[in-house]
Write a protein that holds these residues in place. Structure first.
Motif, PDB file in Angstrom:
ATOM      1  N   ARG A   1       0.743  -0.966   0.046  1.00 24.87           N
ATOM      2  CA  ARG A   1      -0.037  -0.056  -0.188  1.00 24.87           C
ATOM      3  C   ARG A   1       0.748   1.447   0.058  1.00 24.87           C
ATOM      4  N   PRO A   2       0.270   2.642  -0.589  1.00 27.54           N
ATOM      5  CA  PRO A   2       1.173   3.587  -0.533  1.00 27.54           C
ATOM      6  C   PRO A   2       1.648   3.967   0.773  1.00 27.54           C
ATOM      7  N   GLY A   3       1.031   3.868   1.986  1.00 30.77           N
ATOM      8  CA  GLY A   3       1.513   4.169   3.374  1.00 30.77           C
ATOM      9  C   GLY A   3       2.669   3.422   3.501  1.00 30.77           C
ATOM     10  N   TYR A   4       2.488   2.018   3.369  1.00 29.49           N
ATOM     11  CA  TYR A   4       3.753   1.096   3.661  1.00 29.49           C
ATOM     12  C   TYR A   4       4.923   1.462   2.673  1.00 29.49           C
ATOM     13  N   VAL A   5       4.550   1.932   1.472  1.00 30.82           N
ATOM     14  CA  VAL A   5       5.769   2.275   0.707  1.00 30.82           C
ATOM     15  C   VAL A   5       6.672   3.328   1.165  1.00 30.82           C
TER      16      VAL A   5
END
Length: 265
Positions: A175-179
């Motif tokens: 997910r974008p937050g994880y990236v």
């Protein structure tokens, strides 16, 4: 490394020392020498003494130094947070919008810092944002002045960052937050620590805006140095300046070690 002949190397080193010693090293050595002197009537200081440093150990300079360190830490943390967030957000904007954001963050350093201090003094002297006479207004002023450097450092690092890492992580379903948290920010960590060190050093030496807004119970060390030398106590002021330089250098060396470890992780 770009100069191959021995003669050219010697000429480059000679030019370096000719420029470095008078412009950078000599003024610092003069301050250090003056901090151990009681008078300076000739080419060299006279009357060696440790009294100025003893006065610092038993006077108000310790509290002023602590005030400077706490202010610089808070301002650096705020500037790094705001500057990083803005740089990440501006990365996805169009060219015109990004130029507008760049201009907004560079505006505080494009005008004299005393103007920034005066503007904050006017802005926060009336309810509901009554901060005049509080330590918070000093921290806000320092944050405003150093955020531009954090923003520029992170923006430059983002332009050098290889997008393949993010694309690979996103392709694997992240997910974008994880990236952002596990891929992008760790890659930016060396630049973030460098920006934090720069913001800390600039905040530790800030004087003009601070003179406009500091309360009597929150006096940073540069203000005390100015007040001491303004009274004619130049040698005591030199000792305070050496203390300020030493404290700043210690923190910067610590940040440099963190940055080195982050670069080799």
């Amino acid at each position: 490394m770009l100069v191959h002949s021995k003669g050219a190397r010697r000429a480059v080193w000679a030019l370096f020392f000719v420029l470095f010693l008078p412009v950078f090293a000599l003024p610092l050595l003069v301050i250090v020498a003056a901090s151990f002197a009681t008078s300076w009537s000739g080419a060299l200081p006279s009357g060696p003494t440790l009294a100025h440093y003893q006065d610092i150990a038993h006077g108000d300079a310790g509290q002023a130094l602590l005030t400077s360190v706490l202010t610089a830490l808070a301002a650096s943390a705020g500037a790094l947070t705001v500057g990083t967030w803005a740089a990440l957000a501006a990365e996805r904007l169009g060219r015109r919008a990004r130029r507008l954001v760049d201009g907004l963050f560079l505006l505080p350093v494009a005008v004299p810092s005393v103007v920034v201090g005066l503007s904050l003094l006017v802005a926060f002297s009336q309810p509901p944002f009554l901060l005049n006479g509080t330590p918070q207004i000093v921290i806000i002023a320092h944050t405003v002045l150093v955020t531009a450097f954090a923003y520029q450092s992170v923006t430059a690092a983002l332009t050098r960052l290889d997008p393949a890492y993010e694309q690979s992580a996103a392709g694997l379903g992240a997910r974008p937050g994880y990236v952002l948290w596990r891929v992008k920010l760790p890659l930016l960590l060396p630049s973030l620590t460098a920006a934090a060190g720069l913001c800390f050093a600039l905040s530790m030496g800030e004087l003009s805006a601070t003179m406009m807004i500091y309360p009597p119970d929150w006096m940073p060390l540069p203000v005390q140095i100015f007040a001491t030398t303004d009274r004619g106590s130049l040698f005591a002021g030199a000792a305070l300046a050496v203390t300020l330089m030493a404290a700043t250098l210690i923190v910067l060396l610590g940040v440099s070690r963190i940055r080195t470890k982050a670069a080799y992780r």
